[in-house]
Every structure is written in structure tokens, then in C-alpha cells.
Design a protein around this motif. Structure first.
Motif, short mmCIF file in Angstrom:
data_model
loop_
_atom_site.label_atom_id
_atom_site.label_comp_id
_atom_site.label_asym_id
_atom_site.label_seq_id
_atom_site.Cartn_x
_atom_site.Cartn_y
_atom_site.Cartn_z
N ASN A 148 0.80 -1.22 0.00
CA ASN A 148 0.00 0.00 0.00
C ASN A 148 0.84 1.27 0.00
O ASN A 148 0.46 2.27 -0.60
CB ASN A 148 -0.95 0.01 1.20
N GLU A 149 1.98 1.23 0.71
CA GLU A 149 2.79 2.43 0.85
C GLU A 149 4.03 2.44 -0.03
O GLU A 149 4.58 3.51 -0.32
CB GLU A 149 3.20 2.61 2.32
N GLY A 150 4.50 1.27 -0.44
CA GLY A 150 5.73 1.22 -1.23
C GLY A 150 6.92 1.78 -0.49
O GLY A 150 7.80 2.43 -1.06
N ASP A 151 7.00 1.51 0.81
CA ASP A 151 8.02 2.07 1.69
C ASP A 151 9.34 1.31 1.51
O ASP A 151 9.42 0.12 1.76
CB ASP A 151 7.54 1.98 3.14
N MET A 165 8.36 -7.12 -3.14
CA MET A 165 9.70 -7.05 -2.57
C MET A 165 10.73 -6.66 -3.63
O MET A 165 11.90 -6.44 -3.33
CB MET A 165 10.09 -8.38 -1.93
N LEU A 166 10.27 -6.55 -4.87
CA LEU A 166 11.11 -6.02 -5.94
C LEU A 166 11.68 -4.65 -5.54
O LEU A 166 12.73 -4.25 -6.03
CB LEU A 166 10.28 -5.89 -7.22
N SER A 205 6.88 2.47 -12.55
CA SER A 205 8.25 2.59 -12.05
C SER A 205 8.72 1.32 -11.35
O SER A 205 9.92 1.00 -11.38
CB SER A 205 8.37 3.79 -11.10
N LEU A 206 7.81 0.61 -10.71
CA LEU A 206 8.18 -0.65 -10.07
C LEU A 206 8.40 -1.74 -11.11
O LEU A 206 9.38 -2.49 -11.05
CB LEU A 206 7.09 -1.08 -9.07
N TYR A 221 11.71 -5.08 -15.52
CA TYR A 221 11.49 -5.18 -16.97
C TYR A 221 11.78 -3.81 -17.61
O TYR A 221 10.88 -3.16 -18.13
CB TYR A 221 10.04 -5.61 -17.20
N PRO A 222 13.03 -3.37 -17.57
CA PRO A 222 13.35 -2.01 -18.02
C PRO A 222 13.17 -1.79 -19.52
O PRO A 222 12.80 -0.71 -19.95
CB PRO A 222 14.81 -1.83 -17.60
#
Length: 245
Positions: free
Chosen positions: A58-61, A90-91, A139-140, A145-146
Motif C-alpha cells: 500500500n505504501e511502497g516504503d 519485494m522487488l 516505475s516498479l 522489466y526495463p
């Protein structure tokens, strides 16, 4: 007779894969990353107690990176040959953990996206089923997968009642038949809307128990945490070939 020497800090031996667990209260049925019966080889678990579903999804902390690295190093010191996790999000910590260790690190099933893309026809796309579509931001995805040579079509389970009850809201009980129906429905809908999908990736570590049903319903190859973990384990434990010639 072999001579065995003590490995500093090790409390047990013979583990192939180390699994970093986030702090949650989800049931882990067979097939789940968190159930040791899923594997044909020994695994070892270590919980990162300050990484939660809320902080991660939820937060991407990213502030807990130090704790994730410390837990990964602990598993490494116990002798595991590679390290994974039990959440695709966890990426967020993949690059810093991989940089801090000297063994392979594969914290997210999403890391398979470049490989999957390389196997498909030029016109094909990839279907992704994830725990929370809103949090699987571009962005994640780009961290795994750039160079996106194939389009992604993504479906989330955040509004699927049985999945949300058991996994995202951590209510303590999981109706596996109901969750399977929800996952299969999402997969079939993706393929119906995008028939060019050549393969499906299940992001969430709780979804491998339903991979066979998804494959049966869609006719596509289905990738998940377990395909990734098994691939890495096989590469790290090669055995000589025998047989006739």
C-alpha cells in the motif's frame, strides 16, 4: 569419509533456498511460497518483521532496506544457495539486496518478465495477475522489466472478495476454492480481452496453488514464484548425467 566443518552462525544445514517472509498472518497452503511442502528440496525461512503488507504493497516504503539486507545475510550465513521472498512487491529491495550479497537474489516473480518476453512471438503480449493493480506502478515494473519489448496486460485481485479477505485484509482464513475461481476469472477475462497474450505471470506468492487451474482455463504457459525458484535451484545444484549411449 568426508570431514564436515562447522559453519559460523549456522544452526542447521542442507538448505537450498532461503525465503524472506514479510510479517503477515496469511494461511500458506501447499503451493504457496510460504509452505515448505511446495518444494522438492529443503528451504529455510526468515521473517523481516518490519516489512508488512501495508508498508510494502500500500505504501511502497523502501526505508526497511537495511532490515531486508540483514535478514538476507542471515540466510546466506546459514548456507542457502540463493534467496527469494514471499511477495512480488519485494522487488522494491531487489537491487540493494543483490548488491549486498554474493549469492543469487530473486525477490520478485516479476524478474521473469524479460525471459518470458524473449520466448514469445513478436506480436505476443504478457498477462500479469497481481495482488493490487493500483500499486503495481510503471516505475516498479521497470525495475524488473526495463526494456519492455512486449506489452503487459495487468489484472489485480484487490477487489476480489475471497482473495482480499484472506490476503490483503489478513482475516486469518482462506477459502481456496473461492480464490481459485477469482484468479481463473481474472485470467480468462484477460485472455478474452487480449487474445494475443502468449503467457501469464502470477505476481503474488499466494497464487501458485492456482497456476494449474489458470493454465487449464487459458491454455497459456503460466509463470510464478515457484517456476522462478525451481529454475534457480536447478542451476545451483547440477548433477552428472547418466544413462545409455
Amino acid at each position: 569419509m568426508a570431514i564436515y566443518e562447522v559453519r559460523p552462525n549456522a544452526q542447521s544445514y542442507g538448505h537450498e533456498i532461503g525465503v524472506l517472509l514479510i510479517a503477515c498472518s496469511n494461511p500458506f497452503p501447499p503451493g504457496d511460497v510460504g509452505n515448505a511442502w511446495t518444494y522438492n528440496f529443503p528451504v529455510l525461512y526468515e521473517t523481516v518483521y518490519d516489512v508488512t503488507i501495508d508498508s510494502l504493497i500500500n505504501e511502497g516504503d523502501r526505508s526497511m532496506g537495511g532490515s531486508v539486507i540483514a535478514a538476507a545475510k542471515k540466510l546466506r550465513d546459514y548456507g542457502v544457495k540463493a534467496i527469494t521472498s514471499d511477495c512480488g512487491y519485494m522487488l522494491l529491495f531487489q537491487k540493494e539486496v543483490a548488491a549486498a550479497l554474493d549469492i543469487p537474489v530473486m525477490l520478485s516473480s516479476l524478474l521473469q518478465l524479460p525471459f518470458i518476453a524473449s520466448t514469445l512471438a513478436p506480436h505476443a503480449s504478457i498477462g500479469v495477475i497481481c495482488a493490487n493493480r493500483q500499486r503495481l506502478v510503471p516505475s516498479l515494473i521497470e525495475e524488473a522489466y526495463p526494456v519492455q519489448s512486449r506489452p503487459l496486460h495487468i489484472a489485480g485481485l484487490e477487489d476480489a472478495p475471497a482473495f482480499r479477505h484472506a490476503i490483503l485484509d489478513e482475516k486469518g482464513a482462506l477459502d481456496s476454492e473461492a480464490v481459485e475461481r477469482e484468479v481463473v476469472e481474472r485470467a480468462v477475462k484477460l485472455v478474452d480481452e487480449h487474445p494475443e497474450i502468449g503467457a501469464i505471470l502470477l505476481e503474488c506468492s499466494n497464487l501458485p496453488p492456482y497456476a494449474a487451474a489458470v493454465q487449464h482455463a487459458t491454455g497459456r504457459h503460466v509463470f510464478d514464484f515457484i517456476t522462478m525458484i525451481n529454475y534457480m535451484q536447478a542451476a545451483g545444484r547440477r548433477t552428472p548425467f547418466t544413462g545409455g549411449y
